[in-house]
Design an enzyme around this catalytic site. Structure first.
Site, short mmCIF file in Angstrom:
data_model
loop_
_atom_site.label_atom_id
_atom_site.label_comp_id
_atom_site.label_asym_id
_atom_site.label_seq_id
_atom_site.Cartn_x
_atom_site.Cartn_y
_atom_site.Cartn_z
N ASN A 40 -7.19 4.33 9.34
CA ASN A 40 -6.60 3.26 9.86
C ASN A 40 -6.72 3.32 11.49
OD1 ASN A 40 -4.80 5.38 8.77
ND2 ASN A 40 -3.24 4.33 10.17
N GLN A 74 -7.32 0.57 4.00
CA GLN A 74 -7.90 0.09 5.31
C GLN A 74 -9.49 -0.34 4.87
OE1 GLN A 74 -6.88 -0.96 8.08
NE2 GLN A 74 -5.31 -0.31 8.28
N THR A 107 10.34 -8.03 -11.42
CA THR A 107 9.94 -9.23 -11.75
C THR A 107 8.90 -9.17 -10.74
OG1 THR A 107 11.99 -10.19 -12.65
CG2 THR A 107 10.10 -11.64 -11.76
N CYS A 160 1.79 1.95 13.04
CA CYS A 160 1.60 0.84 11.76
C CYS A 160 3.23 0.64 11.37
CB CYS A 160 1.13 1.68 10.67
SG CYS A 160 0.52 0.66 9.14
N SER A 219 -3.91 -2.76 -0.53
CA SER A 219 -2.79 -3.68 0.20
C SER A 219 -3.17 -5.06 0.73
CB SER A 219 -2.25 -2.75 1.38
OG SER A 219 -1.17 -3.68 2.01
N ALA A 220 -2.51 -6.08 0.16
CA ALA A 220 -2.91 -7.40 0.53
C ALA A 220 -3.09 -8.05 1.70
CB ALA A 220 -2.08 -8.63 -0.35
N HIS A 221 -2.01 -7.30 2.45
CA HIS A 221 -2.03 -7.78 3.86
C HIS A 221 -3.09 -7.36 4.94
CE1 HIS A 221 0.22 -4.72 6.47
NE2 HIS A 221 0.54 -4.35 5.31
N GLY A 235 0.94 -1.11 -0.13
CA GLY A 235 0.07 -0.04 0.06
C GLY A 235 0.88 1.31 0.04
N THR A 236 2.05 1.29 0.72
CA THR A 236 2.73 2.50 0.71
C THR A 236 3.22 2.56 -0.60
OG1 THR A 236 3.46 1.74 2.88
CG2 THR A 236 4.96 3.13 1.68
#
Ligand code: PLP
Length: 375
Positions: A138, A166, A224, A311, A186-188, A71-72
């Site tokens: 967040n 978020q 990659t 965070c 963001s995936a996490h 996300g950053t």
């Protein structure tokens, strides 16, 4: 000792078990998505399937999705263009605030919601090139009127970036209805792996790539691709979209925590509680007890929550979000963030409420001159 309770889903969400399996399977495969042979083509297929799934979660075509390392990076990519004048909300995440430098800040009201009248006023002078307003905060979970922001900004010919990191997986996101020009994910934060994210980009946007190298991701993000991470992101996005209805139960759990805490300690406060919020987030102030003390004491009791945004570095510093809402320093310094999610149970909520109330009885009640409640 009872198993530890994790109530810090806004920091990172436990990986979904099927995501772990899918990633492990992807890691066992060989293939660079840029290679033309069968190994490369299989890796490419996996990446493109994930791209479609991530886009679908927010109602966007896969072709709009640019994978990043989180996300950053997605926020930085959206804002990257030296010399551009930006306008950002005062409650943005550091990954927007830092790249925005000394950009003017759009104020928020005491509930934490962006002041649209102020936005209009700020746009009326010399309009910036881009406005950034997050979809959900967040720290407090407060949801911003992003579609309105986009409407107002576009009327002034100004592009809009939205950090939806978020919000994704917790509320429905409709790319077309939001009407923004770029959207960070963001995936996490939704059950996928750390270190993978995406920027969804409209046709009108000309991005300035931050890495130079190969032509991956349409030349917008050289390097990659993190194939296993992207596969995990795709599956997590699919699950999040499918299980959005479960957020009703998660909201019930969060509301139950807040109701019980407020009933036991009326001097406590839910910051941002009067605004529309994410279903899983609570920013709880325990008067007279420093947030760091609460986090440590709760950790000793086996409960993981966080203080302020916490965070990045683990350091606790004054929250710019609560300051922007006009929350008194003493109250802001006593606020912890409790965030629940797919693995949270009513027993977790009980453990938290009991520990929080007994902590208040031990440390807070006396300091602020209240009678200690029965825990
Ligand atoms: N934006 C918001 C609102 C966040 O809460 C976070 C992380 O906490 C980020 C961006 C950064 O995302 P990542 O951890 O993937 O870099």
């Amino acid at each position: 000792m009872a198993a530890p309770v994790y109530l810090d889903y806004n920091a990172t969400v436990p990986l979904r078990p099927t995501v772990v399996e899918a990633m492990a399977a992807a890691l066992r495969e060989t293939g660079n998505p840029s290679s033309v042979h069968r190994f490369g083509r299989a890796a490419r297929r996996a990446v493109e399937m994930a791209r479609e799934a991530v886009g679908a979660m927010v109602g966007a075509e896969g072709a709009r999705v640019v994978f990043t390392a989180g996300g950053t990076e997605a926020n930085n990519l959206a804002l990257a263009a030296p010399g551009r004048r930006l306008l950002v909300s005062a409650v943005e995440h550091e990954s927007v605030l830092r790249p925005a430098g000394d950009a003017a800040r759009i104020p928020v009201d005491p509930a934490g919601v962006v002041d649209l009248t102020a936005l209009e006023r700020m746009l009326a002078g010399a309009p910036p090139a881009l406005v950034a307003v997050m979809l959900a905060n967040n720290e407090t979970g407060v949801i911003q009127p992003v579609a309105e922001v986009a409407r107002i900004a576009h009327a002034h010919g100004v592009l809009v970036h939205c950090d939806a990191v978020q919000a994704a997986g917790k509320i429905a996101i409709d790319w077309a209805a939001l009407g923004v020009d770029s959207l960070a994910l963001s995936a996490h934060k939704l059950g996928g792996p750390q270190g993978v994210g995406a920027l969804i980009v409209a046709d009108a946007v000309e991005l300035r790539p931050m890495q130079r190298g190969g032509g991956q991701e349409r030349g917008l993000r050289a390097g990659t691709e993190n194939v296993a991470g992207i596969v995990g992101f795709g599956l997590a996005a699919e699950i999040a979209a499918r299980e959005l209805d479960a957020m009703v139960d998660i909201a019930r759990l969060r509301d139950d925590i807040e109701t019980r805490v407020m009933r036991a300690v009326p001097a406590a406060a839910v910051l941002g509680g009067s605004a529309r919020r994410l279903p899983n987030t609570s920013c709880l102030a325990m008067p007279g007890v420093a947030a760091e003390t609460q986090v440590m004491a709760l950790d000793l009791a086996g409960i993981a929550v966080s203080a302020g945004s916490a965070c990045s570095s683990g350091k606790v510093k004054a929250s710019h979000v609560l300051a922007a809402m006009g929350v008194a320093e003493a109250v802001a310094g006593s606020a912890i963030r409790v965030s629940v999610g797919w693995g949270s149970t009513p027993a977790d909520a009980d453990r938290f409420v009991e520990s929080w109330i007994s902590l208040w009885a031990r440390l807070g009640a006396e300091r602020v001159g209240h009678a200690a409640p029965a825990a």
